[in-house]
Design a protein around this motif. Structure first.
Motif, PDB file in Angstrom:
ATOM      1  N   GLY A   1       0.804  -1.213   0.000  1.00 37.16           N
ATOM      2  CA  GLY A   1       0.000   0.000   0.000  1.00 37.16           C
ATOM      3  C   GLY A   1       0.834   1.257   0.000  1.00 37.16           C
ATOM      4  N   TYR A   2       2.168   1.107   0.103  1.00 40.98           N
ATOM      5  CA  TYR A   2       3.068   2.256   0.068  1.00 40.98           C
ATOM      6  C   TYR A   2       3.623   2.406  -1.337  1.00 40.98           C
ATOM      7  N   HIS A   3       3.610   3.625  -1.824  1.00 43.13           N
ATOM      8  CA  HIS A   3       3.904   3.885  -3.232  1.00 43.13           C
ATOM      9  C   HIS A   3       5.242   3.313  -3.679  1.00 43.13           C
ATOM     10  N   LYS A   4       6.279   3.518  -2.883  1.00 49.75           N
ATOM     11  CA  LYS A   4       7.606   3.143  -3.342  1.00 49.75           C
ATOM     12  C   LYS A   4       7.771   1.618  -3.437  1.00 49.75           C
ATOM     13  N   THR A   5       7.285   0.918  -2.434  1.00 49.17           N
ATOM     14  CA  THR A   5       7.396  -0.540  -2.491  1.00 49.17           C
ATOM     15  C   THR A   5       6.496  -1.106  -3.573  1.00 49.17           C
ATOM     16  N   ASP A   6       5.303  -0.551  -3.723  1.00 52.28           N
ATOM     17  CA  ASP A   6       4.387  -1.054  -4.752  1.00 52.28           C
ATOM     18  C   ASP A   6       4.907  -0.769  -6.152  1.00 52.28           C
ATOM     19  N   THR A   7       5.647   0.327  -6.315  1.00 53.66           N
ATOM     20  CA  THR A   7       6.258   0.622  -7.616  1.00 53.66           C
ATOM     21  C   THR A   7       7.278  -0.452  -7.982  1.00 53.66           C
ATOM     22  N   VAL A   8       8.093  -0.842  -7.005  1.00 59.16           N
ATOM     23  CA  VAL A   8       9.075  -1.905  -7.236  1.00 59.16           C
ATOM     24  C   VAL A   8       8.375  -3.221  -7.529  1.00 59.16           C
ATOM     25  N   LEU A   9       7.352  -3.536  -6.758  1.00 51.43           N
ATOM     26  CA  LEU A   9       6.634  -4.790  -6.960  1.00 51.43           C
ATOM     27  C   LEU A   9       5.918  -4.804  -8.306  1.00 51.43           C
ATOM     28  N   ASN A  10       5.374  -3.675  -8.733  1.00 52.78           N
ATOM     29  CA  ASN A  10       4.744  -3.597 -10.055  1.00 52.78           C
ATOM     30  C   ASN A  10       5.766  -3.850 -11.158  1.00 52.78           C
ATOM     31  N   ARG A  11       6.988  -3.342 -10.959  1.00 51.86           N
ATOM     32  CA  ARG A  11       8.059  -3.592 -11.937  1.00 51.86           C
ATOM     33  C   ARG A  11       8.400  -5.080 -11.996  1.00 51.86           C
ATOM     34  N   LEU A  12       8.426  -5.724 -10.834  1.00 56.19           N
ATOM     35  CA  LEU A  12       8.710  -7.160 -10.792  1.00 56.19           C
ATOM     36  C   LEU A  12       7.579  -7.965 -11.428  1.00 56.19           C
ATOM     37  N   ILE A  13       6.337  -7.555 -11.200  1.00 57.13           N
ATOM     38  CA  ILE A  13       5.189  -8.239 -11.809  1.00 57.13           C
ATOM     39  C   ILE A  13       5.242  -8.116 -13.323  1.00 57.13           C
ATOM     40  N   ARG A  14       5.490  -6.896 -13.790  1.00 61.14           N
ATOM     41  CA  ARG A  14       5.560  -6.659 -15.230  1.00 61.14           C
ATOM     42  C   ARG A  14       6.685  -7.477 -15.865  1.00 61.14           C
ATOM     43  N   GLY A  15       7.832  -7.530 -15.191  1.00 59.86           N
ATOM     44  CA  GLY A  15       8.957  -8.302 -15.721  1.00 59.86           C
ATOM     45  C   GLY A  15       8.648  -9.785 -15.785  1.00 59.86           C
ATOM     46  N   ALA A  16       7.991 -10.320 -14.740  1.00 61.88           N
ATOM     47  CA  ALA A  16       7.651 -11.748 -14.719  1.00 61.88           C
ATOM     48  C   ALA A  16       6.700 -12.104 -15.853  1.00 61.88           C
ATOM     49  N   ILE A  17       5.708 -11.246 -16.100  1.00 61.21           N
ATOM     50  CA  ILE A  17       4.733 -11.518 -17.166  1.00 61.21           C
ATOM     51  C   ILE A  17       5.382 -11.412 -18.536  1.00 61.21           C
ATOM     52  N   GLN A  18       6.180 -10.370 -18.753  1.00 61.41           N
ATOM     53  CA  GLN A  18       6.808 -10.160 -20.059  1.00 61.41           C
ATOM     54  C   GLN A  18       7.740 -11.307 -20.424  1.00 61.41           C
ATOM     55  N   THR A  19       8.593 -11.687 -19.507  1.00 59.50           N
ATOM     56  CA  THR A  19       9.570 -12.721 -19.828  1.00 59.50           C
ATOM     57  C   THR A  19       8.894 -14.072 -20.051  1.00 59.50           C
ATOM     58  N   GLY A  20       7.883 -14.390 -19.218  1.00 58.99           N
ATOM     59  CA  GLY A  20       7.166 -15.639 -19.420  1.00 58.99           C
ATOM     60  C   GLY A  20       6.381 -15.647 -20.712  1.00 58.99           C
TER      61      GLY A  20
END
Length: 352
Positions: A218-237
């Motif tokens: 729920g905190y912007h900075k951590t969620d920004t990092v997690l969104n980047r990790l989610i996007r990377g996982a989906i793209q590479t797969g």
């Protein structure tokens, strides 16, 4: 020499879409009565695959150089994995260029040579299976570190090792057959191999995505990092799944052409790209998490230079740049959020 954007290694979307449009165009030409060159469906599709593979190898080379330049403090087995994959990709990509030379130059006036699979062609399933095994086990280990679940890691291992064995069997049998018109004998093996490979890629992608979504704070900075990790996982797969399915469908539907080779040859580079991207994004995530936010009241968030969480009444974000593997980790303690080297929720530590 290498900037922060070195980890942005997935091919540009526009280039990927052009590649898919070309595939659809060739598929349409093959299925429908449209005037086309004598070798468009055989030599032409193979050359396109080699061109795209060479482009991906260029990205892999850049990633490898960026990794070496940044001097990550990774353990020896991680460095050995990076070097082994780069050597494998160099060998396979060089062999693919040699195959293009053999078909288009050495056998320029010998069309009958197209009926025989050159050794780099039959080596493709072996090289792909090896790259897939290393990448999938690495991502499976990442899942284990994130969840501490032996069950999930066991699923990855149970799927990855048989998939590797099937890929090796496809390559060895194709090497023995050599004649392209007889390769449909491998249909059952190819179906089993690529279906299992797609299954494990989908499983890893979905699992990592769920883990990162559930880790949101729920905190912007951590969620920004997690969104980047989610996007990377989906793209590479997604890239690996699309090419594997393209390889499977074209091999079964159009066995007399080399359309399947256009998908098969670059798959190994996609897996290497996935693993290298995972390693290189650590610097980007660290730069995004650098510094500390401290919440002093419900409506007040101030920037501080603090590097550790010293008071449980504060909520802080912090990055430690000196870790054994340079991993990004997030720590969450009820009222204290510290981004150091792990995600610690309810007493559990998860390394990103």
């Amino acid at each position: 020499m290498y900037g922060r954007n070195a980890e942005r290694s997935i091919p540009p979307l526009s280039l990927f879409l052009l590649f898919l449009l070309l595939c659809l165009h060739l598929r349409f030409q093959i299925q429908v009565v449209v005037p086309m060159g004598e070798f468009d469906a055989t030599l032409g599709t193979l050359i396109v695959g080699i061109f795209f593979n060479t482009y991906l190898y260029g990205l892999v080379t850049y990633q490898f150089a960026a990794y070496c330049n940044r001097k990550f403090n990774d353990p020896i087995h991680i460095r050995a994995m990076v070097w082994s994959l780069f050597i494998l990709d160099t060998f396979h990509s060089g062999a693919a260029v040699y195959m293009a030379w053999s078909y288009t130059v050495t056998n320029y006036d010998n069309p009958a040579a197209l009926a025989v699979a050159e050794w780099p062609y039959t080596f493709t399933p072996i090289g792909t299976a090896a790259a897939a095994l290393v990448t999938q086990l690495f991502l499976g280990y990442r899942i284990w570190r994130l969840t501490d679940s032996n069950f999930l890691y066991g699923i990855v291992i149970v799927l990855a090792i048989p998939s590797f064995a099937l890929g090796m069997a496809c390559g060895i049998k194709a090497w023995m057959i050599q004649v392209l018109s007889k390769l449909p004998q491998l249909n059952n093996l190819v179906i089993a191999w690529l279906a299992m490979q797609v299954s494990i890629d989908v499983f890893i992608t979905v699992t990592l995505t769920i883990i990162f979504i559930r880790s949101k704070t729920g905190y912007h900075k951590t969620d920004t990092v997690l969104n980047r990790l989610i996007r990377g996982a989906i793209q590479t797969g997604l890239f690996a799944v699309i090419f594997s399915l393209g390889d499977l469908i074209s091999f079964l539907a159009l066995p007399t052409t080399n359309l399947y080779g256009m998908f098969a040859i670059p798959i190994g580079r996609i897996y290497t790209n996935t693993l290298f991207d995972t390693l290189l994004t650590r610097d980007l995530l660290k730069s995004q998490m650098a510094g500390t936010y401290e919440r002093k009241s419900a409506n007040e968030i101030n920037w501080t230079g603090a590097t550790t969480a010293q008071n449980v009444s504060n909520i802080q974000l912090d990055v430690s740049r000196e870790t054994t593997t340079d991993a990004i980790q997030l720590e969450v303690h009820k009222t204290v959020l510290t981004e150091r080297s792990s995600f610690d929720g309810d007493g559990k530590t998860m390394v990103l």
